[in-house]
Scaffold this active site. Structure first.
Site, PDB file in Angstrom:
ATOM      1  N   ALA A 131       0.833  -1.213   0.000  1.00 18.40           N
ATOM      2  CA  ALA A 131       0.000   0.000   0.000  1.00 18.40           C
ATOM      3  C   ALA A 131       0.863   1.256   0.000  1.00 18.40           C
ATOM      4  CB  ALA A 131      -0.929  -0.004   1.205  1.00 18.40           C
ATOM      5  N   SER A 138      -1.536   7.981  -2.754  1.00 19.41           N
ATOM      6  CA  SER A 138      -2.239   6.940  -3.489  1.00 19.41           C
ATOM      7  C   SER A 138      -3.212   7.558  -4.477  1.00 19.41           C
ATOM      8  CB  SER A 138      -3.020   6.053  -2.517  1.00 19.41           C
ATOM      9  OG  SER A 138      -3.939   5.248  -3.241  1.00 19.41           O
ATOM     10  N   HIS A 161      -5.865   6.300  -5.270  1.00 16.24           N
ATOM     11  CA  HIS A 161      -7.224   6.104  -4.748  1.00 16.24           C
ATOM     12  C   HIS A 161      -7.703   7.357  -4.020  1.00 16.24           C
ATOM     13  CE1 HIS A 161      -7.855   1.863  -5.706  1.00 16.24           C
ATOM     14  NE2 HIS A 161      -6.578   1.676  -5.429  1.00 16.24           N
ATOM     15  N   ASP A 200      -9.898  -0.728  -7.863  1.00 14.58           N
ATOM     16  CA  ASP A 200      -9.349  -2.075  -7.770  1.00 14.58           C
ATOM     17  C   ASP A 200     -10.458  -3.027  -8.204  1.00 14.58           C
ATOM     18  OD1 ASP A 200      -6.955  -1.101  -6.882  1.00 14.58           O
ATOM     19  OD2 ASP A 200      -7.406  -1.427  -4.756  1.00 14.58           O
ATOM     20  N   GLU A 256       0.217  -4.930 -10.221  1.00 10.59           N
ATOM     21  CA  GLU A 256      -1.123  -4.953  -9.623  1.00 10.59           C
ATOM     22  C   GLU A 256      -2.144  -5.160 -10.740  1.00 10.59           C
ATOM     23  OE1 GLU A 256      -2.121  -1.710  -7.040  1.00 10.59           O
ATOM     24  OE2 GLU A 256      -0.490  -2.193  -5.638  1.00 10.59           O
ATOM     25  N   HIS A 312      -5.481  -3.028 -10.416  1.00  8.74           N
ATOM     26  CA  HIS A 312      -5.589  -1.576 -10.230  1.00  8.74           C
ATOM     27  C   HIS A 312      -5.657  -0.857 -11.578  1.00  8.74           C
ATOM     28  CE1 HIS A 312      -4.503   2.225  -7.889  1.00  8.74           C
ATOM     29  NE2 HIS A 312      -4.339   2.591  -9.145  1.00  8.74           N
TER      30      HIS A 312
HETATM   31 ZN   LIG Z   1      -5.462   0.074  -6.154  1.00  4.89          ZN
END
Ligand SMILES: [Zn+2]
Length: 294
Positions: free
Chosen positions: A155, A161, A163, A170, A213, A216
């Site tokens: 993370a 981030s 996000h 995600d 990822e 993502h």
């Molecule tokens: Zn993510």
């Protein structure tokens, strides 16, 4: 927050009907006509009649192309703006259509939810229909908790981030891990048409600084997602490329796009040598990207 701005005067000069410009941006490129052509020939973008835009320093820190990573944190105040737009999916079940939600706390902006919904609808027509969302917008408190529980390997710290700016999702699959599930493969091939990119690919970890990822996805919008896909760029590379090239032209389906990069040092006017409907995004570094569609 940011919308296509109509350059009415130019449109009138051109004699185009507004409807031509209203349609299309959300229309998907017709795959049969899909053709991406990039050209950097200056004579294609240098036209006598362009238009002027006043650019302010704040514009560097707004828009769909913001780079947020370990070097470029979430701009001040943007997390709160994104939070005010995000809605809870489970409390607004009308938005859950054609996919599952893995976590009751998933928040998403209606703008992203709409694009995601359109994407999974098209995937379902091809028999790929086991999508799940596990995360969308996260505020800094949630990010802090994730960072503490999952660690720095997995993370990002709060404030670093994607996000936190509400432009990432995600996405999972009930068929298994995204790196192998049909949903993951479908998104890699098709998500660019809806403006999304796989943000942390396996072969780009040295550039992104983030492990692979496969879940993502980041929204950057068209034509950027198309150019990134075609040239195999992650956002870091794409923004550097635009800075280097200063302007790039692309055709997707019937839409012609011109993308310009301008450094912003102080409040000033820029002259964009093109005609059409435009959108501006900062890069969260030092300048703005002006995207024109005609
Ligand atoms: Zn993510």
């Amino acid at each position: 927050m940011k919308k296509w701005v109509f350059c009415l005067l130019v449109l009138l000069m051109l004699g185009y009907g507004l409807t031509k410009f209203k349609a299309g941006m959300s229309d998907l490129p017709d795959e049969s006509k899909l053709q991406i052509e990039n050209s950097n020939k200056p004579d294609e973008v240098t036209q006598a009649d362009g238009f002027k835009i006043k650019v302010t320093k704040e514009m560097i820190f707004q828009g769909d192309l913001l780079l947020v990573n370990k070097d470029y944190p979430v701009p001040d105040g943007l997390g709160l703006d994104a939070e005010s737009e995000a809605i809870s999916l489970v409390r607004n079940p009308e938005w859950i259509d054609g996919f599952g939600v893995l976590d009751n706390r998933v928040l998403l902006s209606p703008r992203l939810a709409e694009k995601f919904r359109a994407m999974v609808k098209d995937a379902a027509q091809e028999g790929v229909s086991s999508f799940l969302i596990s995360s969308g917008f996260r505020n800094e408190a949630d990010q802090e908790e994730l960072y503490r529980t999952l660690g720095a390997e997995i993370a990002m710290p709060p404030g670093y981030s994607e996000h936190n700016i509400g432009l990432s999702m995600d996405i999972g699959s009930s068929q298994g891990e995204m790196s192998r599930a049909p949903e993951g493969k479908w998104l890699i091939d098709h998500s660019w048409k809806y403006g999304f990119v796989l943000r942390y690919p396996e072969d780009k970890t040295a550039i992104t600084g983030v492990q692979f990822e496969p879940w993502h996805f980041r929204y950057v919008g068209l034509p950027h997602s198309a150019i990134m896909k075609e040239r195999n760029f992650v956002l870091e590379q794409y923004l550097d490329f635009l800075k280097e090239q200063k302007s790039v032209s692309t055709t997707i389906g019937e839409d012609n796009y011109q993308v310009f990069y301008y450094p912003v040092t102080e409040n000033h006017m820029i002259t964009v040598p093109a005609k059409g409907e435009y959108e501006i995004s900062g890069n969260n570094q030092d300048g703005v990207i002006v995207t024109i569609r005609k």
